[in-house]
Enzyme design. Structure first.
Site, short mmCIF file in Angstrom:
data_model
loop_
_atom_site.label_atom_id
_atom_site.label_comp_id
_atom_site.label_asym_id
_atom_site.label_seq_id
_atom_site.Cartn_x
_atom_site.Cartn_y
_atom_site.Cartn_z
N HIS A 402 0.80 -1.23 0.00
CA HIS A 402 0.00 0.00 0.00
C HIS A 402 0.83 1.27 0.00
O HIS A 402 0.28 2.35 0.19
CB HIS A 402 -0.92 0.03 1.23
CG HIS A 402 -2.08 -0.91 1.16
ND1 HIS A 402 -3.24 -0.62 0.48
CD2 HIS A 402 -2.26 -2.14 1.69
CE1 HIS A 402 -4.10 -1.63 0.59
NE2 HIS A 402 -3.52 -2.57 1.31
N LYS A 592 -9.49 12.96 4.68
CA LYS A 592 -8.57 11.82 4.68
C LYS A 592 -7.58 12.00 5.82
O LYS A 592 -7.54 13.05 6.47
CB LYS A 592 -7.83 11.69 3.34
CG LYS A 592 -7.14 12.95 2.88
CD LYS A 592 -6.52 12.76 1.50
CE LYS A 592 -7.55 12.71 0.40
NZ LYS A 592 -7.59 11.49 -0.37
N ARG A 593 -6.81 10.95 6.06
CA ARG A 593 -5.77 11.04 7.09
C ARG A 593 -4.88 12.24 6.82
O ARG A 593 -4.53 12.53 5.67
CB ARG A 593 -4.96 9.73 7.06
CG ARG A 593 -3.82 9.65 8.02
CD ARG A 593 -3.31 8.21 8.10
NE ARG A 593 -2.97 7.68 6.78
CZ ARG A 593 -1.75 7.69 6.25
NH1 ARG A 593 -0.75 8.25 6.92
NH2 ARG A 593 -1.52 7.16 5.06
N LYS A 598 -0.29 13.86 1.49
CA LYS A 598 -1.65 14.08 1.00
C LYS A 598 -1.94 15.56 0.78
O LYS A 598 -2.96 15.92 0.20
CB LYS A 598 -2.65 13.46 1.98
CG LYS A 598 -2.54 11.93 2.05
CD LYS A 598 -3.52 11.34 3.03
CE LYS A 598 -3.36 9.83 3.15
NZ LYS A 598 -3.81 9.11 1.95
N THR A 700 -9.27 5.44 -2.15
CA THR A 700 -10.63 4.94 -2.38
C THR A 700 -11.64 6.05 -2.15
O THR A 700 -12.76 5.97 -2.67
CB THR A 700 -10.96 3.73 -1.48
OG1 THR A 700 -10.72 4.08 -0.11
CG2 THR A 700 -10.13 2.53 -1.86
N LYS A 704 -15.32 6.98 -4.10
CA LYS A 704 -16.60 7.24 -3.42
C LYS A 704 -17.19 8.57 -3.86
O LYS A 704 -18.40 8.68 -4.11
CB LYS A 704 -16.39 7.21 -1.91
CG LYS A 704 -15.97 5.85 -1.37
CD LYS A 704 -15.34 5.95 0.02
CE LYS A 704 -14.65 4.64 0.39
NZ LYS A 704 -13.78 4.76 1.55
#
Length: 854
Positions: A402, A592-593, A598, A700, A704
């Site tokens: 991952h 998100k985290r 990110k 993911t 969504k």
């Protein structure tokens, strides 16, 4: 005490006469009325079906019986929690027979079973999911209404199971649901965290972590299997017997107790098991010491043992934290593999056929120690010759990677492994020696051999868990096409050369039952009304929406469903933060985290740039916008926590500035979890997927959002690449460096100061943050953050800033053309059927697990 780990037959861990795998203790009583509830017509969508009076009354009586006989409540005094428990127990009884039948069929027909090992299972609330998959939502709604109870109030009583952190755990949950929905026999193995990941509070703009006590009121979904337990050893020493066999004598033994939760597939036709392990001390109380007044010391063994299943991801920035993390990983991997072997021997009787009947998927490196553990079990306990055991182990295991960041691939100090798991470490040395011999035979030379070794000799001698998982698996998969390709040229380049053909791609997916049907019932109704109910069983039918994308009346209906969801989210924002937002504004969402790669920081910088522009041009034609952030930072990740604080400080200043006239609002929603995501995603207009290209394995959340009609603004990273190919570049906003460009820029020595000097907007933004415009009470609060960004912008925030701002201008212009916007929104929903986790699981079954799909 001298203890030889796991040397007792499997029956020692299972109570005599009980079915160890079936759903024991279904809690049915003669007074329960459930048999009269008919199975719903599978051809009718649940939310369109009209249950019969008899079906509603039968379920109502079942709920009443549960309230009286298991909750010990009175109807006239019952509160919402009582009704939740009663409704859940009544629903659970509807699952048990199906669960038992699935296990019986698997045993009778000798199906291969998937064992999915994951440190996280972010399952969210289960009642709405189970009712939806059983087709009982409306039956339950009417049954409770007849008792004066609202189903939504009942749903709200269920806490989110605190068993995960982000995408890794939610992927595991989606995969478990998909395996049940397409009829693949599977058991998910993890840890039953009593507190799980922390609950996030935002106080004075800062993240504060408090325990997430999701089990404090009990969990009516789980079945405690007190008769299924395994003893897990730590420490001690290893001896060699006269016959050459190795025996491990642990210095400490912890017991793993099983707790099972049913996982219901679509239409309720198959039910799998999520088995979570809880840690218990084998000698929980030293009574003599307790009676002498040493009340704390007498319980030390219990406290040490139970810490294993107390908290998800305890901080590992100390030696004690690292030890606990490793204990967790070995604890659940060993218990799970022992359980798999016990079940296999009961059903098949021959350990040699283990791989033919079991497929073990390692979800990331956390369970990688299982490779060495299975070898220990086969060689030491079952007397198998090494080469034969290794062939079985490799045929059994497969590994999902991952991450492409080397620092995120787990490794453990050799000294720690030798002290805690001495026999496993011996096995790792032997695996490595044989692996290096084979690599040399494949033509690798010394420098290359160092890179493929399971032991990293360059950084204090550490065991590379990703390498162990790679070498011990017959297939290694990435989770998007880009990610898989980069695996072969970055973190596993030399291993790919040594083991050609082992790396394959399996692009992630999501379960549409949860993320469209349950999260967005209004949009689902519109889709079914437009293209028919077959879409509920065949996601490919979503493509039939494409011809309606230009239809003005359909666009209006699509927009109206979004407006309803945005009004609901606006209420959530106000309730949680006190911030009032306009549902007519563009909802720009990044959830998100919190992590530097990110790039929530990039989003914040653009927000400040937009704020500056609005103030400089107050008469400009500005599209109203609401920036929504949510996510947790690891407790010891100080930079990520500083980014959270900056987001909240920016929010406070912008939201209170009258000069922007409410055209820009910023909100950080605390304690992000599955339930909150189910409120946010249907209401999002713009999906922020802005990671540094080449660093996000898949994502993911991007799937969504697109499924629910949000337009993506993102880099060509992870699954964004495949999403852009499927929805079309005119229906997505792509910006920034590509992965190869990002790698080259870092290798060439990127100088952020040069980039900033060439961008007036970026200079102004960084100056305002550095000078304390958003932290006037502490002007230097973010000076270090800005200086660090200028000195070493590892994630290329400044490099992509101008391109990101330009893409956001295109977003605003498109938002001002509603027909064009809603056409693109519809096309996103229509063209993402391929990202169903059902498709992903079918690919795993066909190409990795060698399993037939029903």
């Amino acid at each position: 005490m001298i203890y030889i780990a796991c040397n007792t037959p499997w029956t020692a861990g299972v109570r005599e006469g009980l079915d160890a795998d079936g759903p024991l203790g279904s809690d049915r009583k003669d007074s329960d009325v459930t048999d009269d509830i008919a199975t719903p017509d599978a051809s009718v969508p649940d939310f369109l079906a009209t249950p019969s009076v008899a079906e509603v009354e039968a379920l109502r009586q079942a709920i009443r019986a549960k309230l009286v006989y298991q909750v010990a409540g009175r109807e006239e005094r019952a509160n919402a929690r009582d009704w939740f428990q009663a409704a859940t127990l009544a629903t659970r009884d509807r699952i048990v027979d199906r669960w038992r039948a699935a296990n019986d069929e698997t045993a009778a027909q000798g199906h291969r079973r998937v064992c999915y090992l994951s440190m996280e299972f972010l399952i969210g609330r289960l009642l709405s999911d189970a009712l939806g998959n059983l087709g009982l939502t409306e039956t339950m709604r009417q049954a409770l209404a007849g008792l004066g109870v609202d189903l939504e109030d009942v749903f709200a009583q269920e806490p989110d199971a605190a068993l995960g952190n982000g995408g890794l755990g939610r992927l595991a949950a989606c995969f478990m649901e998909s395996m049940a929905s397409i009829g693949i026999p599977a058991i998910g193995y993890g840890i039953r965290y009593e507190n799980g990941l922390f609950r996030q509070l935002i106080q004075d703009g800062r993240q504060r972590e408090v325990p997430e006590d999701w089990l404090s009121l009990g969990n009516p979904w789980e079945f405690q299997r007190s008769g299924i337990f395994y003893d897990i050893g730590f420490g001690g020493h290893v001896t060699q017997g006269p016959d050459g066999a190795m025996e491990w004598h642990p210095g400490e033994v912890v017991r793993a107790i099983a707790y099972d939760t049913p996982v219901v597939g679509w239409r309720g036709q198959w039910v799998n098991t999520l088995r979570l392990w809880s840690a218990r001390a084998t000698d929980p109380l030293q009574l003599e010491a307790f009676n002498k007044g040493d009340h704390i010391g007498a319980q030390a063994d219990r406290v040490r043992a139970e810490a294993i299943s107390r908290v998800l991801y305890p901080g590992d920035d100390t030696p004690a934290g690292q030890e606990l993390r490793l204990r967790q990983e070995y604890f659940f991997a060993s218990a799970s593999l022992q359980d798999m072997i016990r079940r296999h021997l009961r059903m098949d009787g021959d350990i040699a056929t283990l791989a033919a009947k079991n497929a073990v998927q390692l979800n990331d490196t956390h369970p990688a120690i299982g490779v060495a553990e299975l070898m220990r079990l086969l060689v030491d306990l079952h007397g198998m010759e090494w080469e034969r055991a290794w062939d079985i182990a490799r045929a059994t295991f497969s590994y999902t990677n991952h991450t492409l960041m080397p620092e995120a691939l787990e490794s453990w100090p050799v000294a720690l492994m030798e002290r805690m798991l001495p026999r496993n470490m011996q096995i790792i040395y032997l695996i490595n020696a044989r692996h290096l011999e084979q690599a040399r035979a494949e033509g690798l030379i010394d420098g290359q051999l160092s890179s493929v070794s399971l032991i990293d000799e360059q950084h204090g001698r550490r065991v590379r868990m990703g390498h162990l998982a790679f070498v011990g698996s017959h297939k290694v998969n990435g989770v998007s096409a880009l990610h898989t390709g980069l695996m072969k040229t970055t973190v596993f380049a030399e291993l790919d050369r040594a083991c050609p053909g082992r790396i394959v791609n399996k692009t992630n997916g999501i379960t549409f039952r949860r993320w469209l049907m349950r999260a967005n019932p209004g949009l689902t109704r519109l889709i079914v009304d437009t293209i028919g109910p077959r879409v509920l069983d065949d996601a490919e039918r979503l493509e039939d929406l494409a011809p309606h994308a230009r239809d003005a009346s359909f666009q209006a209906a699509f927009a109206q469903q979004r407006r309803v969801a945005k009004e609901a989210l606006a209420k959530v924002v106000q309730d949680r933060t006190g911030i009032v937002v306009d549902p007519a504004a563009l909802f720009d969402v990044q959830i998100k985290r919190i992590h530097e790669y990110k790039r929530q920081l990039l989003n914040i910088l653009q927000t400040v740039a937009l704020y500056n522009a609005m103030r400089a041009q107050p008469m400009g034609n500005w599209a109203p916008r609401v920036k929504i952030f949510a996510g947790k930072a690891a407790p010891s990740y100080h930079q990520a926590k500083l980014i959270i604080r900056l987001a909240n400080d920016v929010s406070k200043v912008i939201n209170s500035d009258p000069t922007v006239r409410g055209l820009l609002k910023v909100a950080f929603l605390p304690n992000y979890n599955v339930t909150l995501a189910e409120s946010i995603i249907p209401a999002a207009d713009l999906s922020e997927q802005i990671s540094t290209a080449g660093l996000e394995a898949s994502g993911t959340g991007n799937m969504k959002f697109a499924l629910n009609g949000a337009l993506t603004i993102g880099t060509l990273d992870g699954a964004n690449v495949e999403i852009s190919e499927r929805v079309g570049l005119d229906n997505i906003f792509i910006f920034g460096l590509k992965a190869a460009q990002a790698v080259a820029m870092r290798q060439d020595g990127y100088d952020a100061r040069v980039t900033v000097a060439g961008s007036d907007d970026l200079q102004e933004v960084l100056r305002a943050i550095s000078d304390g415009v958003f932290s006037p009470e502490e002007p230097d609060r973010y000076r270090g953050l800005v200086e660090g960004l200028l000195a070493h912008d590892s994630f290329l925030v400044t490099a992509d800033f101008d391109s990101y701002v330009a893409a956001q201008h295109l977003v605003a212009r498109k938002w001002e053309r509603p027909s064009e916007w809603w056409r693109s929104a519809v096309m996103n929903t229509a063209r993402v059927a391929w990202f169903s986790s059902d498709r992903t699981i079918r690919e795993y079954a066909d190409e990795i697990w060698d399993l037939p799909v029903r």
